[in-house]
Design an enzyme around this catalytic site. Sequence first.
Site, short mmCIF file in Angstrom:
data_model
loop_
_atom_site.label_atom_id
_atom_site.label_comp_id
_atom_site.label_asym_id
_atom_site.label_seq_id
_atom_site.Cartn_x
_atom_site.Cartn_y
_atom_site.Cartn_z
N LYS A 49 1.85 2.91 -9.93
CA LYS A 49 2.95 1.95 -9.87
C LYS A 49 2.92 1.24 -8.52
CE LYS A 49 7.84 1.36 -10.80
NZ LYS A 49 8.28 0.86 -9.49
N ASP B 195 -21.53 -18.52 -0.36
CA ASP B 195 -20.41 -19.40 -0.04
C ASP B 195 -20.88 -20.85 0.00
OD1 ASP B 195 -18.93 -17.16 0.16
OD2 ASP B 195 -18.63 -17.24 2.34
N CYS C 259 12.40 2.21 37.71
CA CYS C 259 12.42 1.73 39.08
C CYS C 259 13.83 1.54 39.61
CB CYS C 259 11.66 0.41 39.19
SG CYS C 259 12.50 -0.96 38.36
N CYS D 2 16.91 0.08 35.32
CA CYS D 2 15.65 0.51 34.73
C CYS D 2 15.41 1.98 35.02
CB CYS D 2 14.51 -0.33 35.30
SG CYS D 2 12.88 0.27 34.83
N CYS E 103 7.92 -3.02 39.01
CA CYS E 103 8.38 -1.76 38.40
C CYS E 103 7.15 -0.93 38.03
CB CYS E 103 9.20 -2.07 37.15
SG CYS E 103 9.55 -0.63 36.14
N LYS F 73 7.84 9.20 -10.10
CA LYS F 73 7.81 8.76 -8.71
C LYS F 73 7.06 9.74 -7.81
CE LYS F 73 10.07 4.90 -8.31
NZ LYS F 73 11.19 4.79 -7.51
N TYR G 203 -0.28 -5.95 -16.43
CA TYR G 203 -0.18 -4.64 -17.10
C TYR G 203 0.59 -4.67 -18.40
CZ TYR G 203 4.24 -4.69 -14.49
OH TYR G 203 5.44 -5.04 -13.96
N ASP H 145 3.99 -1.27 -5.56
CA ASP H 145 5.28 -1.65 -5.02
C ASP H 145 5.27 -3.14 -4.70
OD1 ASP H 145 7.81 -1.13 -4.34
OD2 ASP H 145 7.37 -0.09 -2.47
N GLU I 115 -0.82 4.53 -15.19
CA GLU I 115 -1.23 3.51 -14.23
C GLU I 115 -0.51 3.77 -12.90
OE1 GLU I 115 0.32 -0.04 -16.05
OE2 GLU I 115 -0.77 0.33 -17.92
N CYS J 135 13.54 -5.16 32.17
CA CYS J 135 13.55 -4.89 33.60
C CYS J 135 12.84 -6.08 34.23
CB CYS J 135 12.78 -3.59 33.89
SG CYS J 135 12.37 -3.44 35.64
O1 D41 Z 1 2.64 -1.28 -11.25
C1 D41 Z 1 3.78 -1.49 -11.60
N1 D41 Z 1 4.70 -1.80 -10.69
C2 D41 Z 1 4.19 -1.43 -13.03
C3 D41 Z 1 5.48 -1.80 -13.36
C4 D41 Z 1 3.30 -1.02 -14.05
N2 D41 Z 1 2.03 -0.65 -13.75
N3 D41 Z 1 3.72 -0.98 -15.33
C5 D41 Z 1 4.99 -1.35 -15.67
N4 D41 Z 1 5.33 -1.32 -16.98
C6 D41 Z 1 6.56 -1.67 -17.34
C7 D41 Z 1 6.91 -1.61 -18.79
C8 D41 Z 1 6.62 -0.25 -19.32
C9 D41 Z 1 8.38 -1.93 -19.01
C10 D41 Z 1 6.09 -2.62 -19.50
C11 D41 Z 1 5.92 -1.78 -14.69
C12 D41 Z 1 7.21 -2.15 -15.16
N5 D41 Z 1 7.49 -2.09 -16.48
C13 D41 Z 1 8.30 -2.61 -14.31
N6 D41 Z 1 8.24 -2.95 -13.04
C14 D41 Z 1 9.46 -3.32 -12.64
C15 D41 Z 1 10.32 -3.24 -13.67
C16 D41 Z 1 9.61 -2.79 -14.74
#
Ligand code: D41
Length: 668
Positions: free
Chosen positions: A117, A35, A414, A411, A434, A317, A229, A119, A115, A429
């Site tokens: 997904k 650092d 008490c 409460c 209490c 999902k 991605y 959030d 990959e 309270c």
């Molecule tokens: O990790 C993700 N949230 C993710 C989202 C991902 N790894 N790949 C994604 N690939 C696509 C496409 C296939 C359409 C290129 C996505 C999403 N779309 C996506 N996330 C939200 C809407 C679309």
Amino acid sequence: MPVPPMVQARVEELRALIRNYDYHYYVLDQPLVSDAEYDRLFRELKDLENQYPELVTPDSPTQRLGGVPATTFRPVPHAVPMLSLDNCFTSEELVEWDARVRRLLSVSSVEYVCEPKLDGLSVELVYEQGFLTLGSTRGDGSTGEDVTANLRTIKQVPLRLFPVNGVVPALLEVRGEVYMERAAFQGLNRERERAGQPLFANPRNAAAGSLRQLDPRITAGRPLKFFAYHVGRVEGLELSTQVQLLTTLSQLGLPVNPVWRLCRTLAEVQEFYGELLSRRNEFPYDTDGMVVKVNEFAWRAVLGEVARAPRWAIAYKFPAQEATTRVLDIVVQVGRTGVLTPVAVLEPVEVSGVTVSRATLHNEDEVRRKDVRIGDWVLVRRAGEVIPEVVKPLLERRSGAEREFRMPQRCPECGGPVVRPEGEVAHRCENLSCPARIRQSIRHFASRRAADIQGLGDKLIDQLVENGLLRKVSDIYRLKKADLLVLERMGDKSAQNLLDQIEKSKGMSLERLIFALGIQHVGETAAQLLAERFSSLEALAQASPMDLQGIPGVGPKMASTIADFFANPENRRLMEELRALGVVPSGTRPRGGPLAGKTLVFTGTLRSLTREEARRLVEAQGGRVASAVSRKVDLLVVGSDPGSKVEEARRLGIPTLDEAEFRRLLGY
Ligand code: D41
């Protein structure tokens, strides 16, 4: 002043070094230098840029935070639409999707890249000749919003791409996900709680809220991260598969999630899904599924899209971390500050491997808003490490026999009156004695991170409170062996051990003592800040809300609860008793206050404080900080690598202090 060629060359060299160090540190998570070495180079660059402002370019590592707060976000059309993703939830649906893909392509097998997904929220970064020129949100897929200034503050987002085989693409539109790690999210929420700000419900909302800030300085302070991605327009680069895309983006210096797999059969896809699902809680970020993508771009073109979603990709999902169960009762818990929290008592149910039997309902407004009733069937959710919550009642399963919850007027512990202070969501309270409050405040006082009295556990505290031996925190220090020996399962040896632990705790540090008192909004970090600033509990007790607000990290809400706490005669008596019983924090420092009315100027870099912290500390002691040296200045504080201010101060006969002297002056 013309820029000497040597300087120009050094500036470019420094930028290249720092860019590479940043890549290793933020993207690869493998620091190359210490650092201190990094800071030295960064400062050298900063100083040269200060000296020769004409050398500053927007891609310089010093320029992540630039510009002024915006008033709105400009709309940005996406040259190539940002598609959405179709979902599937079962293995059968995935098999069907794969069958359709193979049928449309008339092939017997297809390679897929899978990959996790994340959030978060999708964004697009535009690089022209390797320079980041635009960053936008996905919006409706056709048009997003210009959040360039905010995206530039994310350290993982390169301001300039590395060349691959000696070249950078003329144009590259990178798509990916901005997200927040769970731990960072929890830290941010803890900070917000202390500051009395509304909490974010989940990491996704926190990431979205942080990216949509008009002032990029706020975004810069939020722990956002990014993974690439996908791409939009590409010029000067040949990409024909997803594997190539991910590896090339990585070579260009973009962060790519290393957790992906090329699968040659559907069985491999299913297997990887199982792995991701079982490792779900090990990842530092929230995932809601796995994205399966056809590897070959040529085949993607054949498959095309329907309704703005590609036929060549699908989100498989994960099962929701949710379950349905019944609300057996809604009880009220009384906390150490007297806050009444409604808690749903549930018929025990398993939610992704954990049995849930209680879920917080936060406060009465929340119960009304969700319309949760006793006897309801409800959906409960477990998100990350957060306590389970009731998502919603299942209205279609109501029989009519359900009962609405009402906050009791007295409460439950008490029988004292319950009040709801103006403008607050919480019922309280107000009875300081209490038993629930006493129990909770003693538990907190004795806990590991506070007074750390081992042996004084919850059960024992309950017994002692019940027997009337503990009525307030100071009673801990009045306990005698004879009191303990009458208790169940308490022998001479354990009684003596406990008394020894209690004795030992008398010398706890000031910060532990401040934390142990359980003042509302004062967590461990705040306690530490307060202990650094005040030499004793007495000094803290005398501070006005104004004094307190001058401390970095102490907001107005915390300042007023601290002042209220010490204004309360009951609490003052408690302080006196603790002191009289020998609770005297160790290592308390004397406080100096010679800065009142003085004007200070800083030059160079301080090691132990940021400029902002230093300024607030000076102001907290009645001083003022100016930006330039003039005759009105009383003192110059000189950090490392100071500028020309030192000369000027000398010329004007203004005394200078080094960092250590400055700290001593502040009473550190
Ligand atoms: O990790 C993700 N949230 C993710 C989202 C991902 N790894 N790949 C994604 N690939 C696509 C496409 C296939 C359409 C290129 C996505 C999403 N779309 C996506 N996330 C939200 C809407 C679309």
